[in-house]
Design a protein around this motif. Structure first.
Motif, short mmCIF file in Angstrom:
data_model
loop_
_atom_site.label_atom_id
_atom_site.label_comp_id
_atom_site.label_asym_id
_atom_site.label_seq_id
_atom_site.Cartn_x
_atom_site.Cartn_y
_atom_site.Cartn_z
N ALA A 114 13.44 6.02 3.82
CA ALA A 114 14.04 5.11 2.84
C ALA A 114 14.20 5.79 1.48
O ALA A 114 15.19 5.54 0.77
N MET A 115 13.26 6.65 1.12
CA MET A 115 13.36 7.37 -0.16
C MET A 115 14.66 8.18 -0.21
O MET A 115 15.35 8.19 -1.24
N GLY A 116 14.99 8.83 0.89
CA GLY A 116 16.24 9.58 0.93
C GLY A 116 17.46 8.69 0.83
O GLY A 116 18.44 9.02 0.16
N ASN A 117 17.39 7.53 1.47
CA ASN A 117 18.52 6.61 1.47
C ASN A 117 18.82 6.03 0.09
O ASN A 117 19.96 5.64 -0.20
N VAL A 118 17.79 5.93 -0.75
CA VAL A 118 18.01 5.36 -2.09
C VAL A 118 18.17 6.45 -3.16
O VAL A 118 18.16 6.14 -4.36
N GLY A 119 18.30 7.70 -2.72
CA GLY A 119 18.63 8.76 -3.68
C GLY A 119 17.56 9.78 -3.97
O GLY A 119 17.73 10.61 -4.87
N TYR A 120 16.45 9.77 -3.21
CA TYR A 120 15.37 10.72 -3.47
C TYR A 120 14.96 11.43 -2.18
O TYR A 120 13.86 11.21 -1.65
N PRO A 121 15.83 12.29 -1.64
CA PRO A 121 15.52 13.03 -0.41
C PRO A 121 14.41 14.05 -0.64
O PRO A 121 13.95 14.25 -1.78
N SER A 122 14.00 14.72 0.43
CA SER A 122 12.85 15.61 0.36
C SER A 122 13.06 16.83 -0.53
O SER A 122 12.08 17.44 -0.95
N LEU A 173 13.55 0.19 -2.65
CA LEU A 173 12.81 0.65 -1.47
C LEU A 173 12.39 -0.51 -0.58
O LEU A 173 12.48 -0.43 0.65
N THR A 174 11.93 -1.59 -1.19
CA THR A 174 11.53 -2.76 -0.40
C THR A 174 12.72 -3.29 0.39
O THR A 174 12.61 -3.60 1.58
N GLN A 175 13.87 -3.39 -0.28
CA GLN A 175 15.08 -3.88 0.39
C GLN A 175 15.50 -2.94 1.50
O GLN A 175 15.84 -3.38 2.62
N GLU A 176 15.49 -1.63 1.24
CA GLU A 176 15.93 -0.65 2.23
C GLU A 176 15.00 -0.61 3.44
O GLU A 176 15.46 -0.57 4.59
N MET A 177 13.70 -0.64 3.21
CA MET A 177 12.76 -0.58 4.33
C MET A 177 12.88 -1.80 5.22
O MET A 177 12.85 -1.69 6.45
N ASN A 178 13.03 -2.97 4.62
CA ASN A 178 13.16 -4.18 5.43
C ASN A 178 14.49 -4.22 6.18
O ASN A 178 14.57 -4.75 7.29
N LYS A 179 15.52 -3.62 5.59
CA LYS A 179 16.79 -3.51 6.30
C LYS A 179 16.64 -2.62 7.53
O LYS A 179 17.15 -2.95 8.62
N LEU A 180 15.92 -1.51 7.39
CA LEU A 180 15.69 -0.60 8.50
C LEU A 180 14.83 -1.25 9.58
O LEU A 180 15.08 -1.08 10.78
N VAL A 181 13.81 -1.99 9.16
CA VAL A 181 12.94 -2.68 10.12
C VAL A 181 13.73 -3.72 10.91
O VAL A 181 13.59 -3.85 12.13
N VAL A 220 10.77 0.92 15.13
CA VAL A 220 10.42 0.57 13.74
C VAL A 220 10.44 -0.94 13.51
O VAL A 220 9.83 -1.43 12.56
N SER A 221 11.12 -1.69 14.38
CA SER A 221 11.12 -3.15 14.23
C SER A 221 9.71 -3.72 14.41
O SER A 221 9.42 -4.82 13.93
N ASP A 222 8.84 -2.97 15.11
CA ASP A 222 7.47 -3.44 15.33
C ASP A 222 6.61 -3.36 14.07
O ASP A 222 5.51 -3.92 14.03
N ILE A 223 7.09 -2.65 13.05
CA ILE A 223 6.33 -2.54 11.79
C ILE A 223 6.20 -3.90 11.12
O ILE A 223 5.16 -4.25 10.58
N GLY A 224 7.27 -4.68 11.16
CA GLY A 224 7.28 -5.97 10.50
C GLY A 224 7.63 -5.85 9.02
O GLY A 224 7.90 -4.76 8.52
N PRO A 225 7.64 -6.97 8.30
CA PRO A 225 8.03 -6.97 6.88
C PRO A 225 7.18 -6.01 6.06
O PRO A 225 5.97 -5.88 6.25
N VAL A 226 7.85 -5.32 5.12
CA VAL A 226 7.22 -4.32 4.27
C VAL A 226 7.47 -4.68 2.81
O VAL A 226 8.54 -5.18 2.46
N GLU A 227 6.48 -4.41 1.98
CA GLU A 227 6.66 -4.58 0.53
C GLU A 227 6.16 -3.34 -0.19
O GLU A 227 5.01 -2.93 0.00
N VAL A 228 7.02 -2.72 -0.98
CA VAL A 228 6.60 -1.62 -1.85
C VAL A 228 5.96 -2.25 -3.08
O VAL A 228 6.58 -3.08 -3.75
#
Length: 275
Positions: free
Chosen positions: A138-146, A181-189, A245-253
């Motif tokens: 998700a960090m890469g997706n919002v503009g902060y890749p490795s 990040l919270t929005q992106e991670m939950n979208k991926l989940v 990754v859907s098994d992770i469930g809701p995420v909050e940064v």
């Protein structure tokens, strides 16, 4: 002499192959009293360290806590409660705990036992750990890749979870990044996707990890690489993970801290302890 024999054979790690294997049969290689510095342990409930030829129990490492569970002697039904699992540099895994029933004889060398781990603890740890890898993506997706913020280390416990990245971004809007990040991670989940954990030759592992592997990984080794989503950059990891990754469930940064050129991103998922 017993220690020398143990050095010749590392413990077979069955969770490497299957995160969802919660039980196995194993042979006892050694049983020793385990001394805990400054601990007050009743003499009737001594702490032991038991080494087996194989195990499904995950030893603490990489920021992920160990499994807990029990060992049951197949011939006598004597139970050993496992409260901690640790691995040495020699690859030998020790199951640390106590015999809860007073007066029983400890397991003998070569005894056959059944290893059973707590399933709920295993799966919660796997979800927390997988969320840490998903955060990297998700960090890469919002503009902060490795190449800007490289994942360095993390903590993936029930009490606290975060990933630390080498580097800092000047003028970083922390609140904005937390929200993105919270929005992106939950979208991926919500979308889901298969997670893969594979032992690879060093050069193949290096390529799938963006051309870089940590210096502690030896060039003649076959590191275990986790790819959190298909066609994404991999990461060397010995931990347990969800299959999707859907098994992770809701995420909050929950927070971002920048200190001494290290950026720490904290997160939480359902099932973790609330602050």
């Amino acid at each position: 002499m017993a220690d020398e024999t143990l050095k010749e054979k590392a413990t077979e790690l069955l969770y490497f192959v299957d995160t969802f294997q919660f039980e196995c049969e194993a042979q006892v290689l050694s049983v020793d009293e385990h001394v805990v510095p400054d601990a007050e342990t009743p003499s009737s409930n001594k702490i032991y360290a038991i080494v087996l030829d194989k195990t499904v129990a995950y030893p603490a490492g990489g920021g992920q806590p160990s499994d807990v569970g029990r060992l049951i002697c197949n011939s006598s039904s004597v139970v050993f409660d496992v409260t901690q699992v640790v691995a040495g540099k020699d690859g030998i895994v020790k199951h640390i705990g106590t015999f809860p029933e007073e007066g029983v004889e400890p397991f003998k060398k070569d005894s056959e036992v059944t290893v059973k781990i707590d399933q709920d603890t295993r799966m919660l740890h796997a979800r927390i750990h997988s969320a840490g890898h998903l955060l990297d993506f998700a960090m890469g997706n919002v503009g902060y890749p490795s190449n800007i913020l490289r994942p360095a280390k993390g903590l993936h416990s029930v009490e606290q979870a975060y990933v630390e990245y080498d580097g800092k971004v000047e003028g970083l809007d922390k609140d904005d990044l937390i929200a993105k990040l919270t929005q992106e991670m939950n979208k991926l989940v919500t979308k889901g996707g298969v997670t893969q954990s594979t032992l690879m030759a060093y050069d193949d592992a290096k390529n799938i990890c963006g051309g870089h592997l940590p210096s502690y990984i030896e060039k003649d080794s076959s590191p275990r690489i986790v790819v959190i989503l298909d066609s994404t950059e991999g990461c060397p990891c010995g931990g347990t993970h969800v299959t999707d990754v859907s098994d992770i469930g809701p995420v909050e940064v929950t927070g971002i801290r920048v200190k001494k050129k290290v950026t720490r991103v904290s997160y939480t998922i359902q099932g973790m302890k609330e602050e």
